[in-house]
Design a protein around this motif. Sequence first.
Motif, short mmCIF file in Angstrom:
data_model
loop_
_atom_site.label_atom_id
_atom_site.label_comp_id
_atom_site.label_asym_id
_atom_site.label_seq_id
_atom_site.Cartn_x
_atom_site.Cartn_y
_atom_site.Cartn_z
N ARG A 194 1.22 5.60 13.57
CA ARG A 194 1.90 6.47 12.61
C ARG A 194 1.29 6.35 11.21
NH1 ARG A 194 8.00 4.90 11.68
NH2 ARG A 194 6.81 3.53 10.33
N ASP A 195 1.10 5.10 10.78
CA ASP A 195 0.56 4.86 9.44
C ASP A 195 -0.83 5.43 9.30
OD1 ASP A 195 2.84 3.56 8.94
OD2 ASP A 195 1.95 1.58 8.61
N LEU A 251 0.83 -1.21 0.00
CA LEU A 251 0.00 0.00 0.00
C LEU A 251 0.86 1.25 0.00
CD1 LEU A 251 -3.03 -0.25 2.42
CD2 LEU A 251 -3.01 0.38 0.01
N LYS A 252 1.89 1.24 0.86
CA LYS A 252 2.76 2.40 0.93
C LYS A 252 3.51 2.60 -0.38
CE LYS A 252 3.51 2.80 5.84
NZ LYS A 252 4.46 2.63 6.94
N ALA A 308 13.82 -0.78 17.92
CA ALA A 308 14.43 0.12 16.93
C ALA A 308 15.72 0.72 17.48
CB ALA A 308 13.45 1.23 16.57
N PHE A 333 7.64 5.13 3.98
CA PHE A 333 7.27 5.08 2.57
C PHE A 333 8.53 4.88 1.73
CE2 PHE A 333 3.62 7.21 4.36
CZ PHE A 333 2.57 6.69 3.62
N LEU A 383 1.58 -5.07 18.67
CA LEU A 383 2.66 -5.50 17.79
C LEU A 383 3.66 -4.39 17.54
CD1 LEU A 383 2.99 -8.21 15.94
CD2 LEU A 383 2.61 -6.56 14.11
N GLU A 394 12.45 -4.45 9.63
CA GLU A 394 12.69 -3.02 9.42
C GLU A 394 13.60 -2.89 8.21
OE1 GLU A 394 14.00 1.15 11.27
OE2 GLU A 394 14.87 -0.64 12.14
N VAL A 431 8.09 -9.39 10.74
CA VAL A 431 8.28 -7.95 10.83
C VAL A 431 9.74 -7.62 10.52
CG1 VAL A 431 8.00 -5.92 12.27
CG2 VAL A 431 6.54 -7.91 12.63
N LEU A 475 8.35 7.83 7.76
CA LEU A 475 7.03 7.20 7.89
C LEU A 475 7.00 5.83 7.23
CD1 LEU A 475 4.72 10.27 7.25
CD2 LEU A 475 5.12 9.11 9.41
N ILE A 535 1.00 4.21 -2.68
CA ILE A 535 0.77 5.62 -2.33
C ILE A 535 1.97 6.46 -2.76
CG2 ILE A 535 0.50 7.23 -0.41
CD1 ILE A 535 -1.07 5.07 1.04
N LEU A 549 -4.92 2.36 3.87
CA LEU A 549 -3.81 2.39 4.83
C LEU A 549 -4.34 2.69 6.23
CD1 LEU A 549 -0.68 2.22 4.99
CD2 LEU A 549 -0.65 4.70 4.82
N GLN A 595 -6.12 -0.41 7.45
CA GLN A 595 -5.14 -1.44 7.78
C GLN A 595 -4.52 -1.17 9.15
OE1 GLN A 595 -1.38 -1.52 5.62
NE2 GLN A 595 -1.96 -3.50 4.78
#
Lengths: 507, 159
Positions: free
Chosen positions: B5-6, A165-166, B74, A437, B66, A502, A500, A435, A169, B55, B58
Amino acid sequence: MLDLLWHGLVNIAQWKYMLPLFAGTFIGVIGGSLPGVTITMTVIVVLPFTYGLDPLAGLAAMTGVYVGGSTGGLIACCLLGIPGSPASIATTFDGFPMSRNGEPGRAIWLGVWASVWGGLLGALFLVFLTGPLAAIALEFGPWEYFSLFVLAMAMVAGLTESSLLKGLISTAIGLLITVVGHDPIGSVPRFTFGSEFIGGGFPFLPVLIGIFAFAQIMTDLEKLNLTRGQTMESLVGVKLERFSHLKVNLEIFKQPFLLAWATIVGLIIGILPAIGGSASSVMAYDQAKKFSKTPQLFGKGHPEGIIASEASNNANVSGSLMTIMAFGIPGDAVTAVMLGAMTIHGIQSGPLFISQNPDLAYGIYAAYILAHPCMLLICVVLMPLMLRVTSVRMAVLAPVVLVLCVVGAYALNNTMQSVYVLLLFGVIGYVLVKLGFPLAPLILGLILGDQIEINLVRAIMTDPDPLLFLTRPISGVLLLAAVASVGLAIWQHLRHQYRVVEEEPDF
Amino acid sequence: MSMGRDGIAGLVLLAISLVLLVQSFQLPSLPIVPVGPGFYPAIVLSFMAAASALLVLQDLAKGRALSAVGADEAPRRNYRLVVIAFVIVGAYVALLPLLGFRVATVLFVAVLQAALGQPRTARQWAVLAAVAVGTTAVSYFIFERYLLVLLPRGAWTGF
């Protein structure tokens, strides 16, 4: 054709072209070897210097940067264990272990020679396949072009690992940027809010520089002063052991299949729009491991890993050049900058490019071929310097690169306007990266935006029947492939939903 | 109901695309052309609006738990430095037409270097000054002398 190529080679061998080519290759090798400075950034830094040159000299310099950069990255891979540029990412997997085992010279020179041979093999395809590809492209009407661009965007958006999706977009944002300003048919201002500043639309190169160079430097600054002093193993300043170039070459040619396959993988990835060096290096490495008789040695300093990665990232350059010359679509950000530079000189890219500008086209082939011996010469003579250059600090590099970015935008038409655009998109690009993207689809949207609109409107003006996009065979197949690639991406995401990761932004 | 954030990014993009979508319908149509200037932007914007809405959905559907775990893992980032760097670049761009390329660039390269890595020894200060003056001198010389690119003159300094 061969005499045209010969003519191109003789032409490039003149001082006025050889000097920019050599300088470009040199800067490319240095830029590639600096961690944190990508090939895209290096070509952006070189860009303002080419405005005043004649078009072929400028393109030769940029081709040199591209070839040099694709090789330069391996030095940091072997000495620091981090890629000097994203294109050589897979070289770290075996290059660094081999250096640590006391053979940094073997690791580096295996990479350099594999780059040379992979690149030159790629040149064969570049010279002999670009013409036929362009001939196919000539058969395309506006419907086929539109569908081809849609397929390119669907593929790139589908490749983004984090979120489809990102990616989509991001593509839309890129397309939207090109819509701002006067429309291509009737010159009606769109989304300008009556402002003089954006009345003419956003100029392509400042947007590109902002999104790529600025946003990336800022992302690098986040990590500054934090990793320093930690347990980072470095072999910078190491003296290379004695080794023989002949032996290294024999080692490469002992496995001609590996070299050829890595080259073809790199070439294909290069031809596909907007996925670049990093994908080709990783994919060729992966393939090499699959086909190897000794897969268990990969990751421990296996020469096959280095050869695959380096041969493919240089072949990738030839693939990207093919796409831009045959279709007028940049294969990645570096060729996008080249396309921007061509536009400045008023050169029309597209399937007619080779037949209309044979001097330029064969000049680019020749520059690409000659960049390899230049690169080899630079590596042989300047290796001691390059072993040190990887340790230049980001604090020193970042301001210099930023100044050249600003000059590059300013010198485009000598106004501050472009510099403001650069800054604006630097901020936008950084925010988008933060973000999550991906930027590659955005850039592709930005590059193709105008062309998509023009071809869409042209198709409708020729025949208002929208079904033609589906019923014309080539166009229909391309659109079907676009749907399939999005479908495939969705299916893969569903399968890996819980994994997941990163993802590092790919510049 | 909490939004990540999304979700927020999606909402912002959705709002932008809807505002522009309304605008694109108001664009005049041309007499000879079957589709007006608003035709293509409307397609792009509809697509963007739909994707942004998805988005948001989602993000709402995804549990908060999660992403909270992910945030902990991070790596640490030096955002202060990024903000400082953006401010310095902004100041440089603003001062460029006022101070002229030569003055502004020497200042910019020096200040940004110092901000990114505070020099401690005399030698480091010397390197900093040399890089600042060198970058400016070399780029000025090459662009103005050889490449015929005129770099900005300062409105205040005339230099």
